[in-house]
Design a protein around this motif. Structure first.
Motif, short mmCIF file in Angstrom:
data_model
loop_
_atom_site.label_atom_id
_atom_site.label_comp_id
_atom_site.label_asym_id
_atom_site.label_seq_id
_atom_site.Cartn_x
_atom_site.Cartn_y
_atom_site.Cartn_z
N ARG A 51 0.75 -1.01 0.19
CA ARG A 51 0.08 0.19 0.04
C ARG A 51 0.89 1.28 -0.14
N THR A 52 2.05 1.65 0.43
CA THR A 52 2.81 2.11 0.55
C THR A 52 3.65 2.69 -0.64
N LEU A 53 3.91 1.98 -1.67
CA LEU A 53 4.71 1.81 -2.72
C LEU A 53 4.51 3.14 -3.19
N PRO A 54 5.36 4.05 -3.90
CA PRO A 54 5.49 4.81 -4.22
C PRO A 54 4.49 4.76 -5.47
N GLN A 55 3.49 5.21 -6.26
CA GLN A 55 3.15 5.61 -7.60
C GLN A 55 4.15 6.26 -8.73
N PRO A 56 4.15 5.90 -9.90
CA PRO A 56 5.13 6.06 -10.66
C PRO A 56 4.08 7.58 -11.58
N SER A 57 4.90 8.52 -12.26
CA SER A 57 3.59 9.14 -12.48
C SER A 57 3.58 9.32 -14.04
N GLY A 58 2.82 9.85 -14.55
CA GLY A 58 1.64 8.92 -15.50
C GLY A 58 3.05 10.27 -16.96
N THR A 59 3.37 10.86 -16.30
CA THR A 59 4.11 11.62 -17.31
C THR A 59 5.30 10.74 -17.85
N GLN A 60 5.93 9.36 -17.25
CA GLN A 60 6.92 9.28 -17.93
C GLN A 60 6.43 7.70 -19.27
N ALA A 61 7.79 7.99 -20.01
CA ALA A 61 7.25 7.02 -21.45
C ALA A 61 7.03 5.89 -21.08
N VAL A 62 6.36 5.20 -22.01
CA VAL A 62 5.63 4.02 -22.03
C VAL A 62 7.02 2.87 -22.26
N HIS A 63 7.94 3.78 -23.03
CA HIS A 63 9.05 2.31 -22.89
C HIS A 63 9.92 2.45 -21.95
N GLU A 64 9.58 3.31 -20.80
CA GLU A 64 10.05 3.37 -19.71
C GLU A 64 9.90 3.02 -18.49
N SER A 65 8.14 2.54 -18.47
CA SER A 65 7.64 1.55 -18.30
C SER A 65 7.66 0.66 -17.64
N ARG A 66 6.78 -0.14 -16.80
CA ARG A 66 6.21 -1.74 -16.40
C ARG A 66 5.08 -1.77 -16.31
N ILE A 67 4.64 -1.75 -17.41
CA ILE A 67 3.05 -1.66 -17.60
C ILE A 67 2.74 -3.79 -17.45
N VAL A 68 1.68 -4.15 -16.35
CA VAL A 68 1.11 -5.32 -16.48
C VAL A 68 0.36 -5.85 -17.14
N VAL A 69 0.03 -6.13 -17.84
CA VAL A 69 -1.56 -7.00 -18.79
C VAL A 69 -1.66 -7.74 -18.24
N LEU A 70 -3.18 -7.62 -17.71
CA LEU A 70 -3.88 -8.86 -17.42
C LEU A 70 -4.85 -9.12 -18.24
N ASP A 71 -5.45 -10.46 -17.81
CA ASP A 71 -6.41 -11.08 -17.65
C ASP A 71 -7.38 -12.38 -16.82
#
Length: 235
Positions: free
Chosen positions: A27-47
């Protein structure tokens, strides 16, 4: 019925004390900024796989996910879990997702399974095809077993981002299978949660190349493009 009203109508279980320290760490993990580049981000794809399509009555059976990081699918960073079911789903439902009754009964304790899922996603943005269903079923279970939700999390809905970018195909391509066929993506285990997540991740990488050509290079710009297309549809 709003999600809040929906959750209020359901039963919840006290969060296990054994999970409290892990939950607080998540719960206390810092949230990433939406301004960061997609290619610099970790995105979790789920189903997710469920006992049916009724958001009120049906239950979450399985979660599958894979991470996209630095523009690549990280096959060694995947998640696949079955939640233990008090009552197994119908035979017709099992024929769809292939999770047999024995596997449903021997699944992971729901609170523990969901805690593992939260630890896997960390603070990162989430992507799915038709987010509303996956998000609702996940939040229903998270509310029931861990008294939490993902409302503050950034979600990307590929079901709207894809047609926002490829307007000529928007009317003829509506389902995940439609878009997979367009980009020649093969999925030999359709309706398996992690296999569908992998196919969705492949589709996202195909779409994202075109997003970059349009100047949509950050998480926020993807969200803007998606919202603008929803407005066109009146949603």
């Amino acid at each position: 019925m709003s999600l809040l009203e929906f959750f209020r109508a359901g039963n919840t279980h006290p969060r296990p004390a054994s999970l409290q320290a892990r939950f607080e760490a998540w719960r206390t993990l810092p949230q990433p900024s939406g301004t960061q580049a997609v290619h610099e981000s970790r995105i979790v794809v789920l189903d997710v796989e469920t006992s049916g399509l009724n958001l009120k009555k049906d239950t979450l059976i399985a979660i599958g996910a894979v991470a996209v990081e630095h523009g690549r699918i990280m096959l060694d960073d995947a998640f696949d879990i079955v939640l233990r079911q008090e009552q197994i789903s119908s035979k017709s439902n099992i024929l769809i997702h292939g999770i047999a009754g024995g596997k449903q009964r021997s699944g992971i304790d729901p609170a523990e399974a969901l805690m593992q899922f939260l630890e896997y996603i960390g603070p990162d943005p989430l992507l799915a095809f038709h987010v509303a269903f996956d998000q609702t079923m996940l939040e229903k279970s998270l509310k029931m077993w861990l008294q939490t939700d993902l409302k503050k999390r950034q979600w990307i809905d590929l079901a709207y981002l894809a047609p926002a970018l490829l307007r000529e195909q928007a009317m003829s391509h509506r389902t995940l299978d439609d878009w997979m066929q367009l980009f020649n993506i093969h999925n030999h285990r359709r309706h398996n949660a992690v296999a569908d997540a992998l196919a969705t991740a492949e589709l996202f990488l195909c779409i994202n190349k075109k997003c970059e050509q349009q100047g949509w290079r950050t998480l926020n710009t993807l969200g803007v493009a998606e919202r603008q297309y929803r407005q066109i549809l009146g949603q």
